[in-house]
Design a protein around this motif. Structure first.
Motif, PDB file in Angstrom:
ATOM      1  N   CYS A  69      14.109 -26.727  85.930  1.00 17.18           N
ATOM      2  CA  CYS A  69      14.590 -26.618  84.553  1.00 17.18           C
ATOM      3  C   CYS A  69      13.450 -26.220  83.615  1.00 17.18           C
ATOM      4  O   CYS A  69      12.332 -25.978  84.052  1.00 17.18           O
ATOM      5  CB  CYS A  69      15.225 -27.932  84.085  1.00 17.18           C
ATOM      6  N   TYR A  70      13.784 -26.164  82.337  1.00 18.25           N
ATOM      7  CA  TYR A  70      12.808 -25.897  81.272  1.00 18.25           C
ATOM      8  C   TYR A  70      12.824 -27.107  80.348  1.00 18.25           C
ATOM      9  O   TYR A  70      13.884 -27.660  80.072  1.00 18.25           O
ATOM     10  CB  TYR A  70      13.194 -24.643  80.497  1.00 18.25           C
ATOM     11  N   VAL A  71      11.659 -27.525  79.873  1.00 18.85           N
ATOM     12  CA  VAL A  71      11.564 -28.713  79.027  1.00 18.85           C
ATOM     13  C   VAL A  71      10.927 -28.339  77.699  1.00 18.85           C
ATOM     14  O   VAL A  71       9.835 -27.760  77.658  1.00 18.85           O
ATOM     15  CB  VAL A  71      10.743 -29.823  79.716  1.00 18.85           C
ATOM     16  N   MET A  72      11.639 -28.666  76.609  1.00 18.84           N
ATOM     17  CA  MET A  72      11.116 -28.442  75.266  1.00 18.84           C
ATOM     18  C   MET A  72      11.295 -29.738  74.486  1.00 18.84           C
ATOM     19  O   MET A  72      12.402 -30.265  74.393  1.00 18.84           O
ATOM     20  CB  MET A  72      11.869 -27.309  74.568  1.00 18.84           C
ATOM     21  N   ALA A  73      10.196 -30.238  73.936  1.00 19.86           N
ATOM     22  CA  ALA A  73      10.213 -31.462  73.129  1.00 19.86           C
ATOM     23  C   ALA A  73      10.913 -32.606  73.863  1.00 19.86           C
ATOM     24  O   ALA A  73      11.693 -33.354  73.285  1.00 19.86           O
ATOM     25  CB  ALA A  73      10.874 -31.193  71.782  1.00 19.86           C
ATOM     26  N   GLY A  74      10.668 -32.721  75.175  1.00 19.95           N
ATOM     27  CA  GLY A  74      11.232 -33.803  75.966  1.00 19.95           C
ATOM     28  C   GLY A  74      12.673 -33.602  76.395  1.00 19.95           C
ATOM     29  O   GLY A  74      13.210 -34.413  77.136  1.00 19.95           O
ATOM     30  N   GLU A  75      13.313 -32.523  75.964  1.00 22.53           N
ATOM     31  CA  GLU A  75      14.708 -32.249  76.326  1.00 22.53           C
ATOM     32  C   GLU A  75      14.760 -31.199  77.427  1.00 22.53           C
ATOM     33  O   GLU A  75      14.049 -30.197  77.372  1.00 22.53           O
ATOM     34  CB  GLU A  75      15.491 -31.779  75.105  1.00 22.53           C
ATOM     35  N   ARG A  76      15.606 -31.428  78.437  1.00 23.11           N
ATOM     36  CA  ARG A  76      15.738 -30.512  79.567  1.00 23.11           C
ATOM     37  C   ARG A  76      16.816 -29.466  79.287  1.00 23.11           C
ATOM     38  O   ARG A  76      17.874 -29.796  78.777  1.00 23.11           O
ATOM     39  CB  ARG A  76      16.095 -31.293  80.826  1.00 23.11           C
TER      40      ARG A  76
END
Length: 99
Positions: free
Chosen positions: A60-67
């Motif tokens: 996955c991709y993670v941005m600001a702790g969100e997947r």
């Protein structure tokens, strides 16, 4: 049901529409170069004066702790509109400047 989903979620991405149209016309499929970024890569994008960092993991991709499952989902979250995620992050051409 498909029409209701299109009305609610916006239908097929323009790039997918072009690909399907080309295939229907018998044209060969053009492959993107480069592929997906490797796990461990960090993508950085500035949009409207704010910097966004995305970490690429194995699944996955993670941005600001969100997947997120895709870069396009992240680009949509950032901009509020439908974008090609790889294009937004400059992976397959030049990303347009944030306004």
């Amino acid at each position: 049901m498909w029409h209701a989903q299109c009305q609610r979620y916006g239908g097929l991405e323009p790039e997918l529409q072009r690909t399907l149209r080309s295939l229907a016309e018998g044209k060969p499929l053009r492959r993107a170069t480069g592929g997906a970024p490797r796990p461990g890569t960090q993508l950085v994008r500035e949009w409207n004066g704010r910097t966004y960092r995305v970490n690429v993991t194995k699944d996955c991709y993670v941005m600001a702790g969100e997947r997120f499952k895709s870069l396009s989902a992240i680009a949509r979250r950032i901009t509020g509109t439908s974008w090609s995620g790889p294009r937004f992050f400059g992976l397959n051409g030049t990303a347009r400047a944030g306004t």
